[in-house]
Design a protein around this motif. Structure first.
Motif, PDB file in Angstrom:
ATOM      1  N   ALA A 155       0.819  -1.211   0.000  1.00 16.85           N
ATOM      2  CA  ALA A 155       0.000   0.000   0.000  1.00 16.85           C
ATOM      3  C   ALA A 155       0.850   1.257   0.000  1.00 16.85           C
ATOM      4  CB  ALA A 155      -0.905   0.003   1.235  1.00 16.85           C
ATOM      5  N   SER A 156       2.142   1.110   0.303  1.00 18.44           N
ATOM      6  CA  SER A 156       3.003   2.275   0.535  1.00 18.44           C
ATOM      7  C   SER A 156       3.912   2.636  -0.629  1.00 18.44           C
ATOM      8  CB  SER A 156       3.859   2.023   1.789  1.00 18.44           C
ATOM      9  OG  SER A 156       3.046   1.739   2.903  1.00 18.44           O
ATOM     10  N   THR A 157       3.857   1.870  -1.709  1.00 11.96           N
ATOM     11  CA  THR A 157       4.720   2.128  -2.859  1.00 11.96           C
ATOM     12  C   THR A 157       3.916   2.001  -4.157  1.00 11.96           C
ATOM     13  OG1 THR A 157       5.409  -0.192  -2.703  1.00 11.96           O
ATOM     14  CG2 THR A 157       6.910   1.438  -1.799  1.00 11.96           C
ATOM     15  N   PRO A 158       4.388   2.609  -5.243  1.00 20.74           N
ATOM     16  CA  PRO A 158       3.672   2.488  -6.521  1.00 20.74           C
ATOM     17  C   PRO A 158       3.540   1.028  -6.940  1.00 20.74           C
ATOM     18  CG  PRO A 158       5.299   4.240  -6.642  1.00 20.74           C
ATOM     19  CD  PRO A 158       5.560   3.517  -5.348  1.00 20.74           C
ATOM     20  N   PRO A 159       2.457   0.672  -7.642  1.00 16.92           N
ATOM     21  CA  PRO A 159       2.213  -0.728  -7.982  1.00 16.92           C
ATOM     22  C   PRO A 159       3.233  -1.284  -8.966  1.00 16.92           C
ATOM     23  CG  PRO A 159       0.602   0.697  -9.045  1.00 16.92           C
ATOM     24  CD  PRO A 159       1.359   1.558  -8.092  1.00 16.92           C
ATOM     25  N   GLU A 160       3.551  -2.519  -8.756  1.00 19.41           N
ATOM     26  CA  GLU A 160       4.430  -3.269  -9.659  1.00 19.41           C
ATOM     27  C   GLU A 160       3.666  -4.403 -10.333  1.00 19.41           C
ATOM     28  OE1 GLU A 160       8.427  -6.119  -9.291  1.00 19.41           O
ATOM     29  OE2 GLU A 160       7.841  -4.818  -7.621  1.00 19.41           O
ATOM     30  N   TRP A 161       2.790  -5.043  -9.563  1.00 17.69           N
ATOM     31  CA  TRP A 161       2.076  -6.223 -10.059  1.00 17.69           C
ATOM     32  C   TRP A 161       0.594  -5.930 -10.319  1.00 17.69           C
ATOM     33  CZ3 TRP A 161       5.776  -9.464 -11.086  1.00 17.69           C
ATOM     34  CH2 TRP A 161       6.883  -9.575 -10.243  1.00 17.69           C
ATOM     35  N   HIS A 208      -4.346  -9.110   4.958  1.00 14.25           N
ATOM     36  CA  HIS A 208      -4.166  -8.083   3.939  1.00 14.25           C
ATOM     37  C   HIS A 208      -3.383  -6.871   4.419  1.00 14.25           C
ATOM     38  CE1 HIS A 208      -5.487  -4.220   2.131  1.00 14.25           C
ATOM     39  NE2 HIS A 208      -5.177  -4.857   1.015  1.00 14.25           N
ATOM     40  N   SER A 209      -3.253  -6.627   5.706  1.00 10.27           N
ATOM     41  CA  SER A 209      -2.628  -5.395   6.192  1.00 10.27           C
ATOM     42  C   SER A 209      -1.286  -5.146   5.508  1.00 10.27           C
ATOM     43  CB  SER A 209      -2.427  -5.456   7.702  1.00 10.27           C
ATOM     44  OG  SER A 209      -3.651  -5.305   8.376  1.00 10.27           O
ATOM     45  N   HIS A 210      -1.052  -3.895   5.144  1.00 14.48           N
ATOM     46  CA  HIS A 210       0.128  -3.399   4.429  1.00 14.48           C
ATOM     47  C   HIS A 210       0.036  -3.587   2.921  1.00 14.48           C
ATOM     48  CE1 HIS A 210       2.862  -1.818   7.433  1.00 14.48           C
ATOM     49  NE2 HIS A 210       2.617  -2.849   8.213  1.00 14.48           N
ATOM     50  N   ALA A 211      -0.897  -4.359   2.427  1.00 11.81           N
ATOM     51  CA  ALA A 211      -0.996  -4.586   0.987  1.00 11.81           C
ATOM     52  C   ALA A 211      -1.910  -3.548   0.339  1.00 11.81           C
ATOM     53  CB  ALA A 211      -1.506  -5.993   0.700  1.00 11.81           C
ATOM     54  N   SER A 212      -1.824  -3.454  -0.982  1.00 14.58           N
ATOM     55  CA  SER A 212      -2.583  -2.449  -1.729  1.00 14.58           C
ATOM     56  C   SER A 212      -4.064  -2.811  -1.808  1.00 14.58           C
ATOM     57  CB  SER A 212      -2.021  -2.332  -3.152  1.00 14.58           C
ATOM     58  OG  SER A 212      -2.316  -3.510  -3.896  1.00 14.58           O
ATOM     59  N   ASP A 213      -4.873  -1.836  -2.237  1.00 14.08           N
ATOM     60  CA  ASP A 213      -6.300  -2.089  -2.438  1.00 14.08           C
ATOM     61  C   ASP A 213      -6.528  -3.175  -3.481  1.00 14.08           C
ATOM     62  OD1 ASP A 213      -6.945  -0.170  -0.556  1.00 14.08           O
ATOM     63  OD2 ASP A 213      -7.466   1.376  -2.029  1.00 14.08           O
ATOM     64  N   ALA A 214      -5.703  -3.173  -4.529  1.00 10.95           N
ATOM     65  CA  ALA A 214      -5.861  -4.202  -5.561  1.00 10.95           C
ATOM     66  C   ALA A 214      -5.606  -5.591  -4.991  1.00 10.95           C
ATOM     67  CB  ALA A 214      -4.914  -3.924  -6.731  1.00 10.95           C
ATOM     68  N   VAL A 215      -4.641  -5.696  -4.082  1.00 11.15           N
ATOM     69  CA  VAL A 215      -4.406  -6.985  -3.429  1.00 11.15           C
ATOM     70  C   VAL A 215      -5.633  -7.399  -2.627  1.00 11.15           C
ATOM     71  CG1 VAL A 215      -3.039  -8.193  -1.681  1.00 11.15           C
ATOM     72  CG2 VAL A 215      -1.895  -6.736  -3.367  1.00 11.15           C
ATOM     73  N   PRO A 224      -2.686   5.571   2.992  1.00 13.61           N
ATOM     74  CA  PRO A 224      -2.560   4.348   2.185  1.00 13.61           C
ATOM     75  C   PRO A 224      -2.683   3.062   2.991  1.00 13.61           C
ATOM     76  CG  PRO A 224      -0.897   5.944   1.526  1.00 13.61           C
ATOM     77  CD  PRO A 224      -1.559   6.503   2.751  1.00 13.61           C
ATOM     78  N   ARG A 225      -2.342   3.114   4.283  1.00 13.44           N
ATOM     79  CA  ARG A 225      -2.409   1.910   5.114  1.00 13.44           C
ATOM     80  C   ARG A 225      -3.809   1.635   5.652  1.00 13.44           C
ATOM     81  NH1 ARG A 225      -2.130  -1.410   7.267  1.00 13.44           N
ATOM     82  NH2 ARG A 225      -0.847  -1.656   9.128  1.00 13.44           N
ATOM     83  N   ASN A 226      -4.721   2.570   5.474  1.00 11.48           N
ATOM     84  CA  ASN A 226      -6.094   2.367   5.926  1.00 11.48           C
ATOM     85  C   ASN A 226      -6.963   1.861   4.783  1.00 11.48           C
ATOM     86  OD1 ASN A 226      -5.391   3.168   8.502  1.00 11.48           O
ATOM     87  ND2 ASN A 226      -5.942   5.314   8.143  1.00 11.48           N
ATOM     88  N   ILE A 227      -8.208   1.545   5.087  1.00 11.85           N
ATOM     89  CA  ILE A 227      -9.084   0.942   4.086  1.00 11.85           C
ATOM     90  C   ILE A 227     -10.416   1.694   4.042  1.00 11.85           C
ATOM     91  CG2 ILE A 227     -10.037  -0.777   5.682  1.00 11.85           C
ATOM     92  CD1 ILE A 227      -9.907  -2.770   3.272  1.00 11.85           C
ATOM     93  N   ASP A 228     -10.992   1.749   2.860  1.00 11.78           N
ATOM     94  CA  ASP A 228     -12.225   2.510   2.670  1.00 11.78           C
ATOM     95  C   ASP A 228     -13.446   1.708   3.112  1.00 11.78           C
ATOM     96  OD1 ASP A 228     -13.497   1.129   0.096  1.00 11.78           O
ATOM     97  OD2 ASP A 228     -11.342   1.322  -0.254  1.00 11.78           O
ATOM     98  N   ASP A 229     -14.544   2.430   3.293  1.00 13.21           N
ATOM     99  CA  ASP A 229     -15.765   1.804   3.809  1.00 13.21           C
ATOM    100  C   ASP A 229     -16.319   0.727   2.879  1.00 13.21           C
ATOM    101  OD1 ASP A 229     -15.548   3.463   5.963  1.00 13.21           O
ATOM    102  OD2 ASP A 229     -17.372   4.629   5.545  1.00 13.21           O
ATOM    103  N   ALA A 230     -16.242   0.961   1.573  1.00 14.54           N
ATOM    104  CA  ALA A 230     -16.783  -0.034   0.637  1.00 14.54           C
ATOM    105  C   ALA A 230     -16.060  -1.367   0.802  1.00 14.54           C
ATOM    106  CB  ALA A 230     -16.662   0.468  -0.800  1.00 14.54           C
ATOM    107  N   ARG A 231     -14.754  -1.318   0.966  1.00 19.98           N
ATOM    108  CA  ARG A 231     -14.002  -2.564   1.138  1.00 19.98           C
ATOM    109  C   ARG A 231     -14.234  -3.164   2.526  1.00 19.98           C
ATOM    110  NH1 ARG A 231     -10.743   0.168  -2.664  1.00 19.98           N
ATOM    111  NH2 ARG A 231     -10.286  -1.167  -4.466  1.00 19.98           N
TER     112      ARG A 231
END
Length: 412
Positions: A185-191, A214-221, A247-254
């Motif tokens: 979640a803290s760096t630009p996406p690679e995968w 999932h903690s620390h991973a991106s929204d796409a993950v 970036p480390r938090n999560i939105d309500d929809a998710r």
């Protein structure tokens, strides 16, 4: 069940209640807290296990061995145990780095097992959901083992089976930088989420009955874990984007999606994830320079932690960074309960990994959480679910998935 209060009324009641103004824990709340099973889903305390002068049986309050978790504080705060973390900082991704990460992860696993062997009357390894209550009733503290950052598996992902045999029951894929398995979640996406290697690791975790974190991973993950995992997932130490966008938090929809799929979000207490601390670009530049002074974040050695913490404290004071409070932490907790429902919430405060706020300094303060939940109108059953039952349900369901997969693949 719904709590007795909700929405704005709940927030106002907590802001105004006299019992909460000075964080007094009533006898009723204390008795309830002692009665229920309490687990925290993210204890970074194993980082102390190899340090000279640190003793889990003693109260450790003085640097360089000051910790937020030890047995006296657990007893004082009524914490029965939790997920004890094998954390590995993300180095580079060369073969040499992968071997170093492999070795670091195994060393930390051995340290946890050594602690269990050294103190069998005080701590016991938990392997199933039912183990937690049994261990607590025997007067011991519960030790589930989790992995934070799958980089120790980069050189050989099949090692996950070894970790499982030795007690690991939860797997967090990534930390603050992308790795071979997933985007952070803290760096630009690679995968753009999970790599092929990461998807294979998800399938292997399901096969073994290991809960995915999932903690620390991106929204796409997150989206891909929801789609791919045959078992519910957890977010072991995460906050609410709606309260503080980070970036480390999560939105309500998710959060709603997580609940719909049976998962659990366990709320972090790390200050910069809770509020805007006022970290300016100048502060960030100074902080990067401080990390570089110690060879970079991933290479910060445990021998230098005390000095680094002191210098970082001086840096924070110099730049006037704000400190989050228990009120800030509860803003995230109450919002997440409202969105997900109490059946899908827990506590993963990131103790000894940066967590803790003014008013909730270490695990001896944990009865304050129970007191506030009780004052807010939550029932004993709901409070115990948040303290342990929800997490244990996911562990149980992940293991049931593994049993079902093994049965389906068995020769007929």
């Amino acid at each position: 069940m719904k709590p007795l209060l909700s929405g704005l009324a709940l927030a106002l009641s907590l802001a105004c209640a006299p019992a909460l103004a000075d964080d007094t824990v009533s006898a009723e709340a204390r008795a309830l807290h002692e009665r229920i099973l309490t687990l925290d889903s993210h204890l970074d305390t194993p980082s102390f296990f190899g340090r000279d002068g640190w003793d889990i049986l003693q109260r450790n309050d003085a640097p360089p061995t000051a910790s937020q978790v030890d047995l006296p504080k657990m007893i004082e705060g009524g914490l029965d145990g939790g997920l004890w973390v094998i954390y590995t900082g993300q180095r580079g991704r060369t073969p040499e780095d992968d071997r170093a990460a492999r070795d670091a992860g195994l060393v930390r696993l051995v340290e946890i097992r050594e602690l269990l062997a050294a103190h069998p009357d005080s701590f016991e390894l938990a392997l199933t959901a039912d183990d937690a209550a049994r261990i607590r009733d025997a007067g011991k503290r519960v030790v589930y083992i989790s992995i934070e950052n799958a980089s120790p598996l980069s050189a050989d992902p099949s090692l996950l089976a070894l970790y499982h045999r030795l007690g690991v029951r939860v797997l967090g894929l990534v930390h603050t930088s992308n790795n071979d398995f997933a985007d952070s979640a803290s760096t630009p996406p690679e995968w753009n989420g999970l790599s092929d290697k990461g998807r294979a690791l998800v399938a292997e975790a399901n096969r073994l009955g290991i809960v995915l974190d999932h903690s620390h991973a991106s929204d796409a993950v997150f989206d891909q874990l929801i789609a791919l995992s045959k078992a519910p997932i957890i977010l072991s130490h995460t906050g609410a984007d709606a309260i503080h966008e980070h970036p480390r938090n999560i939105d309500d929809a998710r959060i709603r999606t997580l609940a719909e799929h049976g998962g659990v979000i366990l709320v972090n207490s790390l200050g910069s994830y809770l509020i805007d601390t006022g970290a300016t670009p100048a502060y960030q530049s100074d902080l990067r320079a401080l990390y570089e002074r110690f060879g970079g974040r991933a290479n910060l050695s445990e021998a230098n932690y005390a000095q680094f913490d002191r210098l970082r404290g001086e840096l924070d004071a110099k730049h006037g960074l704000k400190k989050a409070t228990l009120e800030d932490y509860f803003a995230h907790i109450l919002h997440i309960i409202e969105v997900a429902g109490p059946e899908h919430v827990g506590f993963g405060a990131d103790w000894d990994g940066g967590g803790g706020v003014v008013g909730l300094e270490d695990v001896s303060d944990l009865p304050k959480i129970t007191a506030r939940l009780l004052e807010a109108g939550y029932t004993e059953a709901q409070i115990e679910a948040m303290w342990s039952g929800n997490l244990l349900r996911v562990i149980r369901e992940a293991q049931a998935v593994a049993v079902a997969e093994a049965d389906a693949s068995a020769p007929r």
